[in-house]
Design an enzyme around this catalytic site. Structure first.
Site, PDB file in Angstrom:
ATOM      1  N   ARG A  90       0.848  -1.196   0.000  1.00 55.85           N
ATOM      2  CA  ARG A  90       0.000   0.000   0.000  1.00 55.85           C
ATOM      3  C   ARG A  90       0.883   1.247   0.000  1.00 55.85           C
ATOM      4  O   ARG A  90       1.962   1.250   0.594  1.00 55.85           O
ATOM      5  CB  ARG A  90      -0.840  -0.017   1.283  1.00 55.85           C
ATOM      6  CG  ARG A  90      -1.790   1.160   1.488  1.00 55.85           C
ATOM      7  CD  ARG A  90      -2.975   1.089   0.572  1.00 55.85           C
ATOM      8  NE  ARG A  90      -4.035   2.010   0.974  1.00 55.85           N
ATOM      9  CZ  ARG A  90      -5.028   2.361   0.161  1.00 55.85           C
ATOM     10  NH1 ARG A  90      -5.099   1.881  -1.060  1.00 55.85           N
ATOM     11  NH2 ARG A  90      -5.965   3.182   0.582  1.00 55.85           N
ATOM     12  N   THR A 367      -9.086   0.813 -10.350  1.00 48.93           N
ATOM     13  CA  THR A 367      -8.541  -0.178  -9.409  1.00 48.93           C
ATOM     14  C   THR A 367      -8.796  -1.501 -10.110  1.00 48.93           C
ATOM     15  O   THR A 367      -9.630  -1.566 -11.015  1.00 48.93           O
ATOM     16  CB  THR A 367      -9.227  -0.134  -8.022  1.00 48.93           C
ATOM     17  OG1 THR A 367      -8.895   1.103  -7.407  1.00 48.93           O
ATOM     18  CG2 THR A 367      -8.798  -1.272  -7.075  1.00 48.93           C
ATOM     19  N   THR A 385      -4.250  -0.732  -7.026  1.00 48.76           N
ATOM     20  CA  THR A 385      -4.941   0.524  -7.286  1.00 48.76           C
ATOM     21  C   THR A 385      -4.014   1.707  -7.484  1.00 48.76           C
ATOM     22  O   THR A 385      -2.863   1.683  -7.034  1.00 48.76           O
ATOM     23  CB  THR A 385      -5.899   0.854  -6.124  1.00 48.76           C
ATOM     24  OG1 THR A 385      -6.712   1.966  -6.476  1.00 48.76           O
ATOM     25  CG2 THR A 385      -5.153   1.163  -4.839  1.00 48.76           C
ATOM     26  N   ASN A 387      -6.040   4.493  -7.073  1.00 47.39           N
ATOM     27  CA  ASN A 387      -7.239   5.165  -6.561  1.00 47.39           C
ATOM     28  C   ASN A 387      -8.193   5.506  -7.703  1.00 47.39           C
ATOM     29  O   ASN A 387      -8.627   4.601  -8.392  1.00 47.39           O
ATOM     30  CB  ASN A 387      -6.903   6.359  -5.682  1.00 47.39           C
ATOM     31  CG  ASN A 387      -8.072   6.684  -4.758  1.00 47.39           C
ATOM     32  OD1 ASN A 387      -8.927   5.838  -4.523  1.00 47.39           O
ATOM     33  ND2 ASN A 387      -8.146   7.888  -4.247  1.00 47.39           N
ATOM     34  N   ASP A 409      -7.615   8.692   0.264  1.00 41.66           N
ATOM     35  CA  ASP A 409      -8.196   7.632   1.098  1.00 41.66           C
ATOM     36  C   ASP A 409      -8.010   7.912   2.582  1.00 41.66           C
ATOM     37  O   ASP A 409      -8.592   7.233   3.427  1.00 41.66           O
ATOM     38  CB  ASP A 409      -7.590   6.264   0.743  1.00 41.66           C
ATOM     39  CG  ASP A 409      -8.299   5.617  -0.447  1.00 41.66           C
ATOM     40  OD1 ASP A 409      -9.349   6.132  -0.868  1.00 41.66           O
ATOM     41  OD2 ASP A 409      -7.795   4.601  -0.948  1.00 41.66           O
ATOM     42  N   SER A 438      -7.853   1.499   3.363  1.00 40.80           N
ATOM     43  CA  SER A 438      -8.329   0.996   2.078  1.00 40.80           C
ATOM     44  C   SER A 438      -9.588   0.159   2.272  1.00 40.80           C
ATOM     45  O   SER A 438      -9.872  -0.307   3.380  1.00 40.80           O
ATOM     46  CB  SER A 438      -7.231   0.123   1.462  1.00 40.80           C
ATOM     47  OG  SER A 438      -7.684  -0.516   0.289  1.00 40.80           O
ATOM     48  N   SER A 439     -10.322  -0.054   1.186  1.00 42.68           N
ATOM     49  CA  SER A 439     -11.449  -0.996   1.206  1.00 42.68           C
ATOM     50  C   SER A 439     -11.125  -2.253   0.420  1.00 42.68           C
ATOM     51  O   SER A 439     -11.974  -3.155   0.296  1.00 42.68           O
ATOM     52  CB  SER A 439     -12.697  -0.350   0.593  1.00 42.68           C
ATOM     53  OG  SER A 439     -13.034   0.804   1.292  1.00 42.68           O
ATOM     54  N   GLY A 459     -13.963   1.076  -4.955  1.00 45.26           N
ATOM     55  CA  GLY A 459     -13.963   2.037  -3.847  1.00 45.26           C
ATOM     56  C   GLY A 459     -14.652   1.481  -2.632  1.00 45.26           C
ATOM     57  O   GLY A 459     -14.458   0.322  -2.263  1.00 45.26           O
TER      58      GLY A 459
HETATM   59  O1  DON Z   1      -7.968   1.479  -1.483  1.00 42.32           O
HETATM   60  C1  DON Z   1      -9.132   1.804  -1.697  1.00 42.32           C
HETATM   61  O2  DON Z   1     -10.067   1.446  -1.025  1.00 42.32           O
HETATM   62  C2  DON Z   1      -9.428   2.688  -2.896  1.00 42.32           C
HETATM   63  N1  DON Z   1      -8.268   3.467  -3.234  1.00 42.32           N
HETATM   64  C3  DON Z   1      -9.884   1.822  -4.038  1.00 42.32           C
HETATM   65  C4  DON Z   1     -10.303   2.673  -5.211  1.00 42.32           C
HETATM   66  C5  DON Z   1     -11.147   1.963  -6.174  1.00 42.32           C
HETATM   67  O3  DON Z   1     -11.539   0.826  -6.015  1.00 42.32           O
HETATM   68  C6  DON Z   1     -11.505   2.790  -7.363  1.00 42.32           C
HETATM   69  N2  DON Z   1     -12.553   2.152  -8.119  1.00 42.32           N
HETATM   70  N3  DON Z   1     -13.573   2.716  -8.245  1.00 42.32           N
END
Ligand code: DON
Length: 557
Positions: A90, A367, A385, A387, A409, A438-439, A459
């Site tokens: 990350r 992502t 990702t 982002n 984030d 993060s998710s 996201g």
């Molecule tokens: O780490 C995360 O949760 C986000 N940066 C993920 C972003 C993502 O999945 C973008 N897609 N829509």
């Protein structure tokens, strides 16, 4: 009870003779990436080498979603000793970052600075992850596993609708920076479908990594060029920030659901903990039976109420465990879930504002996720990702590296929604060297006679998409069904039940409204799930890619 079911699972898992996977399966967001993974397997690599090839090729051909200027979580299962581990690559806040760095003179978040240009970029982790994977888990040198990506960058890949749309959407930001404009508007225009996108600088950077490993990116010429470009355009990276970056090995979050053993993402992801909380809440109900008796609004209602509570906890408690104490044991404990379950009214929605605690979001394909199983039974579930789509929009001159905008984030201000409408508090405030919450939720499930590997971008909705995929698996459906399943989502705040276009019929929507849910039907669809499965009884493997996007590529070889 839990100990009993665990014991039963251990007993059952020993009673099933496991057949080795007859073939390898890879599902990713792009055919060139899936092919790169299979090529590396055919050259004697294992799933972990293939993961480097898939990740690095996606970094070239699907850079709106992930890249070497970004980060990733690779969840690994090593067959020979059964080790499960999460490689945390990350991004990390630079040393000069501070809590209020995106606030203007009125104390409001400057969304442009938080999302675009190099000030939005945290220190990337993907390349450090490649070196770690190759050194400790793979069989092949980086010079071999990075070769397909180097070729794709040098020779180019044909532009396709999804990347073209993202370039169009982000045109204003991309045109601010000459190195970005040169790649995405080669003749001053957005590339047409089928036109080759060639990235010579990126190929050179990847070659430096193939030769020198991590040092080829975090030190030397590439590092100097990145820092110079970042500082010239208002960023705060230093050479030390790059040199000091390391990946971390994290113990995955594990939980048990009705006889299935889950292995999923640890902090700095919130995904594993939230999924564990939700499944613990739901474990008291036979959801499969609920679905089959035609009473699906009841099932959707219970799941939504569990989602609401887990996302409430996310906003309060979760952050990088190297900086804040996260009550993981409590949040994943069945007794805690039992308390939350007791507060759920089976017929009425609980308004989020009535839950003790501390606010429309983009859909998610930016992502990326891929899943791999090799013929030894090694597994990789990886979510990567930069982002949001095409990230900060900033390519560092002379390197080809598109920088992430992962700083968004973090919680730039308590209670202030980020790009995904997620709110956070002190646990996820910006601090030097900290990793943003993060998710991303790469996940494995080990069941009596099956293994499932899944994940998705999206996201804040990643967690609920993985959850719905898991529940579909628990219902007895196959990998093609998990990736297809209509999706719905609740994240505590905003207090709305989002559904994909056409996910529910009118009667179901009315029944949910009658229970007090504000149902919001999205204009389209979300997510891009790629999953593989292994039937341990027969040795058969299967793979599926989300039908919502056209470039998904799931292959069994
Ligand atoms: O780490 C995360 O949760 C986000 N940066 C993920 C972003 C993502 O999945 C973008 N897609 N829509």
């Amino acid at each position: 009870m839990r100990i009993l079911s665990l014991a039963l699972w251990v007993l059952l898992s020993f009673s099933v003779a496991a057949e080795a996977p007859q073939k390898a399966a890879i599902a990713s967001a792009h055919p060139m990436a899936t092919a790169a993974g299979h090529k590396i397997l055919s050259q004697g690599g294992n799933a972990f080498d293939a993961a480097i090839a898939v990740s690095s090729t996606l970094a070239v051909v699907e850079q709106q979603s992930s890249g070497i200027g970004g980060g990733a979580f690779w969840l690994l299962h090593r067959a020979k000793d059964g080790k499960n581990i999460m490689i945390d690559g990350r991004e990390e806040a630079p040393a000069a970052a501070y809590a209020d760095m995106y606030l203007d003179e009125n104390g409001d978040v400057n969304r442009d600075l938080a999302l675009y240009g190099p000030l939005a970029a945290a220190i990337p982790g993907e390349i450090a992850g490649f070196e770690h994977l190759a050194k400790y888990y793979g069989k092949l040198p980086l010079s071999v596993s990075l070769q397909p990506a180097i070729e794709a960058a040098e020779k180019g890949f044909p532009a396709y609708p999804r990347i073209i749309k993202t370039i169009e959407r982000k045109a204003k930001v991309l045109k601010r920076y000459p190195a970005s404009a040169a790649i995405y508007f080669p003749d001053g225009e957005v590339p047409k479908e089928g036109e080759l996108i060639i990235q010579k600088d990126l190929a050179k950077t990847l070659k430096a990594v193939a030769k020198h490993g991590k040092a080829g990116f975090y030190e030397g010429k590439v590092a100097k060029k990145m820092v110079k470009a970042v500082q010239k355009h208002g960023g705060i990276w230093t050479l030390d920030d790059l040199k000091n970056y390391t990946v971390k090995e994290r113990e995955p979050i594990t939980t048990n659901y009705r006889g299935h053993q889950l292995v999923t993402a640890a902090p700095p992801s919130s995904g594993g903990i939230a999924i564990a909380t939700i499944l613990n809440i739901l474990s008291a109900w036979d959801l499969t039976a609920l679905k089959n008796d035609g009473n699906s609004p009841k099932r959707i209602h219970l799941i939504t109420e569990a989602m609401r509570r887990a996302y409430r906890d996310r906003s309060i408690y979760l952050g990088d465990t190297d900086f804040v104490e996260v009550p993981i044991q409590l949040l994943t404990h069945p007794y805690y879930a039992a308390g939350l379950r007791a507060g759920i009214n089976p017929t009425k929605a609980m308004p989020s504002e009535l839950l003790p605690g501390i606010n429309d979001n983009p859909k998610g394909e930016d992502t990326t996720h891929f899943s791999i199983i090799d013929t030894e039974g090694n597994l990789v579930s990886a979510t990567l990702t930069v982002n949001t789509g095409l990230a900060s929009g900033f390519i560092a001159d002379g390197t080809g590296v598109l920088l992430n905008n992962e700083m968004d984030d973090f919680s730039a201000k308590p209670g202030e929604p980020n790009a995904f409408g997620l709110i956070g508090d002190d646990a996820n405030k910006i601090e030097p060297g900290k990793r943003p919450l993060s998710s991303m939720s790469p996940t494995f499930v080990f069941s009596e006679d099956k293994v499932a590997v899944l994940g998705t971008p999206g996201g804040s909705r990643i967690i609920t998409m993985v959850l719905l995929g898991l529940l579909d698996y628990f219902d007895g459906n196959d990998v093609h069904s998990w990736v297809n399943k209509p999706r719905y989502h609740h994240q505590y705040l905003p207090d709305k039940l989002y559904i994909e276009k056409g996910a529910f019929d009118a009667a179901t929507i009315e029944a949910l409204k009658a229970k007090g849910h504000e149902v919001v039907e999205h204009r389209g669809h979300w997510g891009n799930m790629h999953a593989v499965s292994w039937n341990k009884k027969t040795g058969e493997v299967d793979a599926a890619s989300d039908p919502r996007t056209t470039t998904g590529s799931a292959t069994v070889k």
